[in-house]
Design an enzyme around this catalytic site. Structure first.
Site, PDB file in Angstrom:
ATOM      1  N   GLU A 100       1.475  59.609 -61.476  1.00  0.00           N
ATOM      2  CA  GLU A 100       2.811  59.079 -61.679  1.00  0.00           C
ATOM      3  C   GLU A 100       3.822  60.214 -61.734  1.00  0.00           C
ATOM      4  OE1 GLU A 100       2.050  54.910 -63.791  1.00  0.00           O
ATOM      5  OE2 GLU A 100       1.880  56.545 -65.206  1.00  0.00           O
ATOM      6  N   CYS A 113      10.001  64.498 -63.099  1.00  0.00           N
ATOM      7  CA  CYS A 113       8.843  64.965 -63.865  1.00  0.00           C
ATOM      8  C   CYS A 113       7.608  64.695 -63.013  1.00  0.00           C
ATOM      9  CB  CYS A 113       8.806  64.192 -65.190  1.00  0.00           C
ATOM     10  SG  CYS A 113       7.358  64.528 -66.186  1.00  0.00           S
ATOM     11  N   CYS A 120      -6.692  65.052 -67.488  1.00  0.00           N
ATOM     12  CA  CYS A 120      -6.499  66.396 -68.066  1.00  0.00           C
ATOM     13  C   CYS A 120      -7.653  66.698 -69.008  1.00  0.00           C
ATOM     14  CB  CYS A 120      -5.182  66.456 -68.835  1.00  0.00           C
ATOM     15  SG  CYS A 120      -4.822  68.084 -69.539  1.00  0.00           S
ATOM     16  N   CYS A 124      -5.699  66.765 -75.754  1.00  0.00           N
ATOM     17  CA  CYS A 124      -4.759  66.659 -76.879  1.00  0.00           C
ATOM     18  C   CYS A 124      -4.867  65.231 -77.435  1.00  0.00           C
ATOM     19  CB  CYS A 124      -3.338  66.978 -76.418  1.00  0.00           C
ATOM     20  SG  CYS A 124      -3.205  68.622 -75.688  1.00  0.00           S
ATOM     21  N   CYS A 127      -2.226  62.341 -76.635  1.00  0.00           N
ATOM     22  CA  CYS A 127      -1.745  62.185 -75.261  1.00  0.00           C
ATOM     23  C   CYS A 127      -2.619  61.209 -74.475  1.00  0.00           C
ATOM     24  CB  CYS A 127      -1.732  63.563 -74.581  1.00  0.00           C
ATOM     25  SG  CYS A 127      -1.283  63.503 -72.841  1.00  0.00           S
ATOM     26  N   GLY A 170      -1.495  66.073 -66.554  1.00  0.00           N
ATOM     27  CA  GLY A 170      -2.245  67.284 -66.257  1.00  0.00           C
ATOM     28  C   GLY A 170      -1.638  68.544 -66.838  1.00  0.00           C
ATOM     29  N   GLU A 171      -2.461  69.589 -66.856  1.00  0.00           N
ATOM     30  CA  GLU A 171      -2.044  70.894 -67.373  1.00  0.00           C
ATOM     31  C   GLU A 171      -1.754  71.799 -66.164  1.00  0.00           C
ATOM     32  OE1 GLU A 171      -1.272  72.719 -70.190  1.00  0.00           O
ATOM     33  OE2 GLU A 171      -1.053  74.249 -68.654  1.00  0.00           O
ATOM     34  N   SER A 202       5.586  73.289 -68.024  1.00  0.00           N
ATOM     35  CA  SER A 202       5.202  73.050 -69.422  1.00  0.00           C
ATOM     36  C   SER A 202       3.705  73.253 -69.576  1.00  0.00           C
ATOM     37  CB  SER A 202       5.582  71.615 -69.804  1.00  0.00           C
ATOM     38  OG  SER A 202       5.109  71.321 -71.104  1.00  0.00           O
ATOM     39  N   SER A 223       4.029  73.315 -75.252  1.00  0.00           N
ATOM     40  CA  SER A 223       3.767  72.195 -76.157  1.00  0.00           C
ATOM     41  C   SER A 223       3.216  72.764 -77.452  1.00  0.00           C
ATOM     42  CB  SER A 223       2.750  71.240 -75.523  1.00  0.00           C
ATOM     43  OG  SER A 223       3.303  70.684 -74.365  1.00  0.00           O
ATOM     44  N   LEU A 224       4.057  72.828 -78.454  1.00  0.00           N
ATOM     45  CA  LEU A 224       3.664  73.464 -79.718  1.00  0.00           C
ATOM     46  C   LEU A 224       2.963  72.441 -80.613  1.00  0.00           C
ATOM     47  CD1 LEU A 224       4.039  76.380 -80.747  1.00  0.00           C
ATOM     48  CD2 LEU A 224       5.843  75.477 -82.207  1.00  0.00           C
ATOM     49  N   ASN A 225       3.697  71.430 -81.001  1.00  0.00           N
ATOM     50  CA  ASN A 225       3.121  70.244 -81.657  1.00  0.00           C
ATOM     51  C   ASN A 225       2.383  70.500 -82.964  1.00  0.00           C
ATOM     52  OD1 ASN A 225       4.101  68.830 -79.483  1.00  0.00           O
ATOM     53  ND2 ASN A 225       2.201  68.922 -78.354  1.00  0.00           N
ATOM     54  N   ASN A 299       5.248  58.717 -78.554  1.00  0.00           N
ATOM     55  CA  ASN A 299       5.238  57.453 -77.819  1.00  0.00           C
ATOM     56  C   ASN A 299       3.858  56.823 -77.939  1.00  0.00           C
ATOM     57  OD1 ASN A 299       7.945  57.569 -76.733  1.00  0.00           O
ATOM     58  ND2 ASN A 299       7.209  59.315 -75.546  1.00  0.00           N
ATOM     59  N   CYS A 342       7.056  60.318 -72.247  1.00  0.00           N
ATOM     60  CA  CYS A 342       6.101  61.420 -72.379  1.00  0.00           C
ATOM     61  C   CYS A 342       4.773  60.902 -72.895  1.00  0.00           C
ATOM     62  CB  CYS A 342       6.587  62.430 -73.420  1.00  0.00           C
ATOM     63  SG  CYS A 342       7.991  63.344 -72.924  1.00  0.00           S
TER      64      CYS A 342
HETATM   65  N1  SAH Z   1       0.108  69.526 -69.951  1.00  0.00           N
HETATM   66  C1  SAH Z   1       1.397  70.024 -70.133  1.00  0.00           C
HETATM   67  C2  SAH Z   1       2.473  69.171 -69.507  1.00  0.00           C
HETATM   68  C3  SAH Z   1       2.314  67.693 -69.622  1.00  0.00           C
HETATM   69  S1  SAH Z   1       2.496  66.978 -71.207  1.00  0.00           S
HETATM   70  C4  SAH Z   1       1.690  70.227 -71.592  1.00  0.00           C
HETATM   71  O1  SAH Z   1       0.924  69.778 -72.433  1.00  0.00           O
HETATM   72  O2  SAH Z   1       2.688  70.876 -71.895  1.00  0.00           O
HETATM   73  C5  SAH Z   1       4.266  66.984 -71.423  1.00  0.00           C
HETATM   74  C6  SAH Z   1       4.721  66.831 -72.859  1.00  0.00           C
HETATM   75  O3  SAH Z   1       4.470  65.503 -73.348  1.00  0.00           O
HETATM   76  C7  SAH Z   1       4.017  67.771 -73.812  1.00  0.00           C
HETATM   77  O4  SAH Z   1       4.960  68.505 -74.535  1.00  0.00           O
HETATM   78  C8  SAH Z   1       3.259  66.856 -74.757  1.00  0.00           C
HETATM   79  O5  SAH Z   1       3.208  67.410 -76.045  1.00  0.00           O
HETATM   80  C9  SAH Z   1       4.081  65.578 -74.701  1.00  0.00           C
HETATM   81  N2  SAH Z   1       3.334  64.382 -75.033  1.00  0.00           N
HETATM   82  C10 SAH Z   1       2.081  64.062 -74.674  1.00  0.00           C
HETATM   83  N3  SAH Z   1       1.734  62.860 -75.161  1.00  0.00           N
HETATM   84  C11 SAH Z   1       2.814  62.384 -75.840  1.00  0.00           C
HETATM   85  C12 SAH Z   1       3.087  61.185 -76.536  1.00  0.00           C
HETATM   86  N4  SAH Z   1       2.194  60.220 -76.623  1.00  0.00           N
HETATM   87  N5  SAH Z   1       4.308  61.034 -77.094  1.00  0.00           N
HETATM   88  C13 SAH Z   1       5.239  62.015 -76.978  1.00  0.00           C
HETATM   89  N6  SAH Z   1       5.031  63.152 -76.319  1.00  0.00           N
HETATM   90  C14 SAH Z   1       3.831  63.358 -75.761  1.00  0.00           C
HETATM   91 FE1  SF4 Z   2      -3.104  67.599 -71.028  1.00  0.00          FE
HETATM   92 FE2  SF4 Z   2      -0.552  68.133 -71.696  1.00  0.00          FE
HETATM   93 FE3  SF4 Z   2      -1.664  65.788 -72.332  1.00  0.00          FE
HETATM   94 FE4  SF4 Z   2      -2.455  67.973 -73.592  1.00  0.00          FE
HETATM   95  S1  SF4 Z   2      -0.389  67.076 -73.651  1.00  0.00           S
HETATM   96  S2  SF4 Z   2      -3.808  66.376 -72.761  1.00  0.00           S
HETATM   97  S3  SF4 Z   2      -2.352  69.479 -71.957  1.00  0.00           S
HETATM   98  S4  SF4 Z   2      -1.273  66.548 -70.288  1.00  0.00           S
END
Ligand code: SAH
Ligand code: SF4
Length: 377
Positions: A100, A113, A120, A124, A127, A170-171, A202, A223-225, A299, A342
């Protein structure tokens, strides 16, 4: 990148070629180098993708190239438009898989995007893509193709993509060859010609590959989180391999090399990362890293085990970060009604668009759906 050896299975996909790559390829077939430039002009300036219409090439050359190079791209099988103007495009990438891409409008930008992988492996916890193990890394043409196909559709409405972010599925740094190949095509004057500063990669923090973002002179988002190693390792297992201290050192190297601030993405998870004390620790952690923080309220997706904090909690966290002097932005959630926000993207072609989003106040009744690649905008 593709294998250019003569005798390799043909045809090759044009959208994986750089100018230099096509020059080399033509040379192997005894053709003049400057033909590559002519073909690039037809494709990226004129949007002509049929060799028969490239009239400054000889008839023989056109006939020969037709057997060697294809312009086929993954078809768009679904196009959804959110009530807030966000648009989601679903591409069929064979074997029952899809990827997508999402167009996000804002005041002065139209950002695409894109996805870099099908699924992936970074796992995480919050995600949705991370729940879908890596099925395949995308090829350069499948990444460039997302941009070109979406732009072709937007052209009909006189709209132009202004930015591209690698924040879909994906990463990106787990698929460097294809991603940086696509970036080369997208920023180069012979290709899409988008400024490097309008391209953002990212990453979840694959330290050994992060230098490539600086090398390509594009923007870095991380992506710090998590506000410390314990929490970050809990939500992002990659942190066990590449802990925060090393990650932030690498971010400083990026800044030294480019002079560009890093965007730190921080997902707000109810009870896990959304407390005022967490804001304090976050700002402290980042105090000597040149960055801006991008807050993303979680989300929801089925079975994630996490909840989205209330709007009040999100606001309070934002305010606290500002009070502590951080440069911080609260990312407005876009496209939730079409599952384009996201972390909600999927690899399944046939996902029911009625995915249950508990806690959701949005209806989705006004979202529009187009099932072919020819939607009217
Ligand atoms: N893999 C890369 C890029 C894709 S994820 C990465 O992790 O940076 C893009 C962004 O979406 C990341 O910052 C991730 O932390 C955020 N993300 C993933 N799942 C999410 C969710 N369920 N709600 C909000 N943000 C989310
Ligand atoms: Fe992969 Fe980014 Fe999702 Fe983590 S946040 S699982 S690195 S797509």
């Amino acid at each position: 990148m593709q294998n250019l050896e003569p005798g390799m299975p043909q045809p090759l996909n044009f959208y994986s070629f750089t100018l230099e790559g096509l020059e080399k390829f033509l040379k192997q077939y005894g053709k003049e180098k400057f033909r590559a430039q002519q073909i690039f002009k037809w494709v990226y300036e004129q949007r002509v993708t049929d060799f028969d219409q490239m009239l400054n090439l000889s008839k023989d050359l056109r006939a020969e190239l037709k057997n060697l190079i294809t312009f086929n791209l993954p078809p768009i099988v679904k196009h959804l438009v959110s009530v807030d103007g966000t648009q989601k495009f679903l591409f069929d990438v064979r074997d029952g898989n899809s990827i997508e891409a999402v167009v996000i409008p804002s005041d002065d930008r139209l950002t695409l995007c894109v996805s870099s992988e099908i699924g992936c492996n970074m796992a995480c916890q919050f995600c949705f893509t991370g729940k879908q193990k890596l099925k395949r890394r995308l090829d350069t043409y499948e990444i460039v193709g997302q941009f070109m196909q979406v732009q072709d559709i937007l052209n009909k409405s006189g709209l132009k993509l202004s930015n591209i972010v690698f924040m879909g599925m994906g990463e990106p740094l787990d698929n460097c060859e294809a991603v940086f190949g696509a970036i080369d095509v997208i920023h180069s004057p012979w290709g899409v010609n988008l400024s490097r500063k309008k391209i953002t990669v990212s990453t979840s923090g694959l330290i050994p590959e992060m230098w490539r973002v600086a090398d390509a002179k594009v923007r870095l988002a991380v992506s710090l989180n998590g506000y410390n190693d314990e929490v970050r390792s809990l939500v992002m297992p990659i942190n066990k391999k590449y802990p925060l201290a090393d990650l932030l050192e690498e971010c400083k190297s990026y800044y030294r090399a480019t002079g560009d601030k890093i965007t730190m993405e921080y997902v707000l998870l109810k009870g896990v990362t959304d407390q005022l004390d967490h804001a304090k620790q976050l700002v402290k952690l980042l105090r000597d890293v040149p960055c801006k923080i991008n807050l993303i309220p979680f989300n929801e997706h089925p079975g994630s085990g996490f909840e989205r904090p209330s709007d009040e909690t999100v606001q309070a966290f934002h305010t606290e970060c500002m009070r502590l002097g951080a440069q911080v932005l609260l990312r407005r959630t876009m496209g939730r009604d079409i599952y384009a926000a996201c972390g909600q993207l999927t690899t399944k072609v046939n996902r029911p668009e009625t995915m249950d989003i508990s806690n959701s106040k949005i209806g989705g009744n006004n979202a529009r759906s187009f099932s072919s690649g020819q939607p009217g905008l």
